[in-house]
Scaffold this motif. Structure first.
Motif, short mmCIF file in Angstrom:
data_model
loop_
_atom_site.label_atom_id
_atom_site.label_comp_id
_atom_site.label_asym_id
_atom_site.label_seq_id
_atom_site.Cartn_x
_atom_site.Cartn_y
_atom_site.Cartn_z
N MET A 12 20.08 -1.07 -19.62
CA MET A 12 21.37 -0.77 -18.98
C MET A 12 21.37 -1.25 -17.53
O MET A 12 22.36 -1.79 -17.04
CB MET A 12 21.66 0.74 -19.02
CG MET A 12 21.88 1.32 -20.40
SD MET A 12 23.18 0.52 -21.36
CE MET A 12 24.65 1.02 -20.49
N GLU A 55 31.06 -2.68 -14.40
CA GLU A 55 30.65 -1.48 -13.67
C GLU A 55 30.31 -0.35 -14.64
O GLU A 55 29.52 0.53 -14.32
CB GLU A 55 31.78 -1.04 -12.72
CG GLU A 55 31.35 -0.05 -11.69
CD GLU A 55 32.52 0.37 -10.82
OE1 GLU A 55 32.64 -0.17 -9.71
OE2 GLU A 55 33.33 1.21 -11.24
N VAL A 56 30.92 -0.39 -15.84
CA VAL A 56 30.64 0.66 -16.82
C VAL A 56 29.16 0.69 -17.18
O VAL A 56 28.62 1.73 -17.53
CB VAL A 56 31.55 0.51 -18.05
CG1 VAL A 56 31.16 1.50 -19.12
CG2 VAL A 56 33.00 0.70 -17.67
N PHE A 57 28.47 -0.47 -17.07
CA PHE A 57 27.03 -0.46 -17.33
C PHE A 57 26.33 0.54 -16.41
O PHE A 57 25.38 1.21 -16.81
CB PHE A 57 26.43 -1.85 -17.13
CG PHE A 57 26.45 -2.68 -18.38
CD1 PHE A 57 25.40 -2.62 -19.28
CD2 PHE A 57 27.53 -3.49 -18.67
CE1 PHE A 57 25.41 -3.37 -20.44
CE2 PHE A 57 27.56 -4.24 -19.83
CZ PHE A 57 26.50 -4.18 -20.72
N LEU A 58 26.79 0.64 -15.18
CA LEU A 58 26.19 1.58 -14.24
C LEU A 58 26.54 3.02 -14.63
O LEU A 58 25.67 3.90 -14.70
CB LEU A 58 26.67 1.29 -12.82
CG LEU A 58 26.04 2.15 -11.73
CD1 LEU A 58 24.58 1.80 -11.57
CD2 LEU A 58 26.77 1.97 -10.42
N VAL A 59 27.83 3.25 -14.90
CA VAL A 59 28.29 4.60 -15.22
C VAL A 59 27.66 5.08 -16.53
O VAL A 59 27.10 6.18 -16.61
CB VAL A 59 29.83 4.63 -15.31
CG1 VAL A 59 30.31 6.01 -15.70
CG2 VAL A 59 30.44 4.21 -13.99
N ALA A 60 27.71 4.21 -17.55
CA ALA A 60 27.13 4.59 -18.84
C ALA A 60 25.62 4.73 -18.71
O ALA A 60 25.01 5.63 -19.30
CB ALA A 60 27.48 3.56 -19.90
N GLY A 62 23.99 5.70 -16.09
CA GLY A 62 23.75 7.00 -15.46
C GLY A 62 23.87 8.13 -16.47
O GLY A 62 23.03 9.04 -16.51
N ALA A 63 24.89 8.04 -17.33
CA ALA A 63 25.09 9.11 -18.32
C ALA A 63 23.98 9.10 -19.36
O ALA A 63 23.53 10.15 -19.81
CB ALA A 63 26.45 8.94 -18.99
N ILE A 64 23.50 7.90 -19.72
CA ILE A 64 22.40 7.82 -20.70
C ILE A 64 21.12 8.40 -20.08
O ILE A 64 20.37 9.12 -20.74
CB ILE A 64 22.20 6.36 -21.17
CG1 ILE A 64 23.40 5.94 -22.04
CG2 ILE A 64 20.91 6.22 -21.96
CD1 ILE A 64 23.37 4.49 -22.45
N SER A 302 23.45 5.82 -28.71
CA SER A 302 23.62 4.93 -27.56
C SER A 302 23.36 3.48 -27.95
O SER A 302 24.12 2.58 -27.59
CB SER A 302 22.66 5.32 -26.42
OG SER A 302 22.87 6.64 -26.04
N MET A 306 25.99 0.48 -27.90
CA MET A 306 25.83 -0.69 -27.04
C MET A 306 25.91 -1.98 -27.83
O MET A 306 26.41 -3.00 -27.35
CB MET A 306 24.51 -0.61 -26.26
CG MET A 306 24.52 0.34 -25.09
SD MET A 306 26.01 0.28 -24.07
CE MET A 306 25.93 -1.39 -23.43
#
Lengths: 328, 456
Positions: A12, A55-60, A62-64, A302, A306
């Motif tokens: 990620m 940017e969702v790679f960062l948000v996702a 973080g959530a992962i 996950s 992905m």
């Protein structure tokens, strides 16, 4: 299972660096290569449809991390409280600059958001580099893995060196992307800039590699990834001068991915290594992980998700590929 | 100030500001998809312009929603580390699913829909619009599911080291508590979407003058018609069955919250429903109440003489902040009832083909626009403040959930930063949205997005 989770987090992060990295890079070099308001619009439009998904790679990610390694998520985010919040603010500034610039036709409005866009992006690249540098060098931790050092500790010579390196690497990456997405004088200027930046990246790469030997014991894996990174960097140079735009961008991407992989294999199996990194210690992935069942379900959904993202994302990205031009 | 109070203030401020935008995107997404799909099918320029207009409004909301949403995703770690370390293996999962399954879907396809209007054919636009819709609702589900788990934990075990582990992802995702809560949230968003679309339509009809008449009239009618129908259906569904079911769940699983919401201090058979009245917590009474006898017993248990426990039945340490819970709930219910009234009235006029000629009802629709936002926020205040003193109901107290290493000063500093940033964001947002509304769907297309060439 836990190792697979570690690899997923690294994936990620690599995805984020590869993809949002070119957004940050384009923003960083825009004031240098873009000569007019129209050029700057072209630069923004080149990343316009993609930055949010990137940017969702960062948000996702973080959530992962939250789901797979709750203790590491809790310790690192609260331990580095102020740096984290500053990163959030910069991300907000960058996003809002991109989204609002074109909603109002005024030169002053454009100039303001262009400046926000570039400043926020350069600082983000620098801070991400500093963070990575500190991860490799290790940070003072208590038993739960909470950071016990000061802000000043984080701004050590090695971390700042990696930060500067990150800015240059992403500038080069952004340049190869902008060459790929634009045509005409803007593309030519960017190509010339990329050639100069490549030299800086090459020199810094050698310097950072040498410095890394000084702060952390190096495993065989890291050396392998380092060699791969060198190949990617050389390939980017060769293809740039041959005007093979997509291969040059892919070369730069391979360089970045290999760097992240090298960093990840250096700190493995720790999520947050303790300082000094020479006596292996810190918050390890085994200590931070939940039970096997929970891990399996989180990991499974996950990874499946992905794969789906890469498939439909790839389709959309292909649909939108090609050159962009400024205000029509 | 206690660190945890600063953390709560920061969370409350950032989430309440943030939530204004997801309500709008969840509420508008079906309208964007509807107009885009219809435009692709009929090839009518008017529908294509309507689709482009609502996509633009949607995108501005989405952008502010995204930038204010990033801090939410990370605040669990920065400000609530003790909670995250204990419960992350469970609450992290729906959040990870949201990232992987919803955020990517929404942002990748919105990029295609908004930035590439000219470059992709209308059928692909329609597909993109549907995926954006799906993404925004999925995202809503995962967030509500996370919250619902904190309200009513299911599918977990507590391990030896005190951390909470997930025993069944299916139980967490399939929790009936979560589903009813999600459906109620969706109704709230769709009531908002309906009133926004109808309200902006009403504005076009009211402002329509000799110069702009034809265009404004056409779009005004289209928006009012579509908006009123959606507002009517979902303001009814918000009350029954979804609101009613949420009430049942609270009655069953969180009886203290129910007593606080209803302002019921004394346990009694045939409990009255307080329509209005000011709670006096010191003296355990409602001041100047207007009450309907026995109705609370009926609503809670389906029996007019059922026994309903009042706040006095519980230790004061288990009470949520009573006044806030009570007022937030009454604001939500009161507004929800008024929405039904307005929607029914407008629908009647629409049915008699008199709506477009009745300025007073159009004014009502236009001025109603802000109130669904207030009702939605009030609903969340009811559910979250009413959950106190627990962060995970019955398992972990909010007082023990904050980050051990973060001091009040840091949180206050960042709170001030967020307030400043969000103030500027709010001003920019209002300016840009009002500007787009003033230009309208028939106006000059803006720099990107608003083109109709791709469709025709």
């Amino acid at each position: 299972m836990i190792t697979a989770s570690f690899v997923l987090i690294a994936f990620m992060i690599a995805g984020y660096v590869l993809l949002d990295g070119y957004d940050l890079g384009v923003a960083a070099i825009a004031p240098i290569v873009a000569a007019s308001d129209d050029d700057r619009l072209t630069a923004m439009k080149s990343i316009g449809p993609f930055w949010n998904g990137n940017e969702v790679f960062l948000v996702a990610g973080g959530a992962i991390l939250f789901a797979l390694f709750p203790q590491a998520y809790a310790s690192s985010f609260s331990g580095f409280y102020l740096p984290f919040i500053i990163v959030l603010w910069l991300l907000m500034g960058r996003g809002i600059a991109l989204e609002l610039r074109e909603h109002f036709p005024s030169r002053i409005w454009h100039q303001f958001w262009d400046a926000c866009f570039t400043i926020a992006s350069v600082l983000l690249a620098l801070l991400f580099g500093v963070a990575l540098g500190n991860l490799i060098r290790g940070v003072p931790l208590d038993a739960q893995g909470y950071f016990t050092g000061t802000f000043g500790f984080l701004l050590n010579w090695y971390a700042v060196l990696v930060g500067v390196f990150a800015v240059c690497v992403l500038a080069l990456h952004g340049a190869t992307f902008l060459v790929l997405r634009t045509a005409g004088p803007l593309a030519e200027r960017t190509r010339a800039f990329a050639g100069r930046m490549w030299i800086a990246v090459f020199v810094l790469f050698a310097g950072v590699t040498a410095a890394t030997f000084a702060v952390h014991p190096i495993h065989g894996w890291a050396i392998g990834f380092g060699a791969l990174a060198t190949c990617g960097l050389v390939a980017a140079r060769v293809f740039l001068s041959r005007r093979a735009e997509l291969p040059a961008f892919l070369g730069s991407s391979a360089f970045l991915a290999a760097l992240i992989a090298a960093a990840a294999s250096t700190i493995f199996p720790y999520l947050i290594p303790a300082f000094p990194a020479w006596n292996a210690g810190g918050l390890s992935m085994n200590q931070a992980a939940p039970t096997a069942g929970a891990l399996a379900s989180a990991l499974g959904v996950s990874v499946f998700g992905m794969i789906a993202v890469l498939v439909y994302g790839g389709i959309v990205w292909r649909m939108l590929a090609g050159k962009v031009y400024g205000g029509e | 100030m206690e660190p945890v109070l600063a953390d709560r203030l920061q969370f409350a401020f950032t989430i309440m500001f943030h939530y204004l935008f997801p309500i709008t995107t969840m509420g508008l997404a079906p309208f964007v998809a509807w107009f885009t799909v219809r435009a692709a099918r009929t090839r009518e320029v008017e529908l294509a312009r309507a689709a482009a207009f609502w996509t633009k409004i949607f995108t501005i909301n989405f952008a502010v929603g995204v930038v204010t949403g990033i801090p939410m995703e990370f605040q669990f770690g920065t400000n609530w580390a003790a909670f995250s370390a204990k419960a992350g293996a469970v609450v992290g999962q729906p959040l990870a699913l949201e990232g992987v399954y919803a955020f990517f879907l929404e942002s990748i396809f919105l990029g295609a829909l908004f930035y590439a209007r000219r470059e992709i054919p209308s059928r692909l636009q329609a597909v993109s619009a549907i995926f954006v819709w799906l993404g925004s609702w999925l995202s809503g589900f995962f967030i509500v599911d996370t919250d619902a788990w904190m309200q009513h934990p299911v599918g977990y075990t507590v391990s030896a080291d005190g951390t909470i582990q997930m025993s069944s992802l299916a139980a967490v995702l399939g929790s009936p508590f979560a589903w009813w809560q999600f459906l109620h949230v969706l109704c709230g968003a769709l009531v908002t979407g309906g009133f926004v679309v109808a309200g902006i339509g009403a504005y076009y009809l009211l402002r329509s003058d000799a110069v702009r008449q034809a265009q404004d009239e056409r779009f005004g009618r289209l928006f009012v018609r579509t908006g009123v129908v959606v507002a009517l259906v979902f303001s009814l569904l918000a009350i029954f069955p979804t609101g009613d079911k949420n009430g049942d769940d609270v009655t069953k699983d969180q009886p203290v919250k129910l007593a606080a919401m209803e302002g019921l201090f004394q346990t009694q058979k045939g409990a009255p429903l307080a329509i209005i009245g000011m709670p006096d917590v010191q003296n355990h009474t409602l001041i100047d109440p207007v009450e309907v006898p026995d109705v609370l017993s009926f609503l809670a248990y389906g029996n007019f003489k059922a026994n309903v426990k009042g706040l006095n039945a519980y230790a004061a340490a288990l009470w949520p902040p009573m006044e806030l819970t009570y007022y937030a709930y009454h604001v939500m219910v009161g507004l929800g009832t008024i929405f039904v009234g307005i929607a029914v009235l407008a629908a009647l006029f629409l049915w008699r083909s008199a709506l477009f000629r009745t300025p007073i009802v159009l004014w009502l629709l236009m001025l109603a626009m802000p109130f669904p936002y207030i009702a939605n926020e009030a609903g969340w205040v009811t559910t979250e403040v009413g959950r106190q003193p627990w962060i995970i109901y019955g398992i972990m107290r909010t007082a023990n959930a904050a980050s051990p290493t973060v001091v009040t000063g840091e949180t206050i500093f960042t709170l001030i930063g967020f307030v400043g940033m969000y103030f500027i964001l709010g001003v920019l947002f209002l300016y840009l949205v009002l500007r787009e509304i003033a230009i309208g769907p028939s106006g000059e297309p803006a720099a990107h997005g608003g083109s109709i060439e791709a469709v025709s």
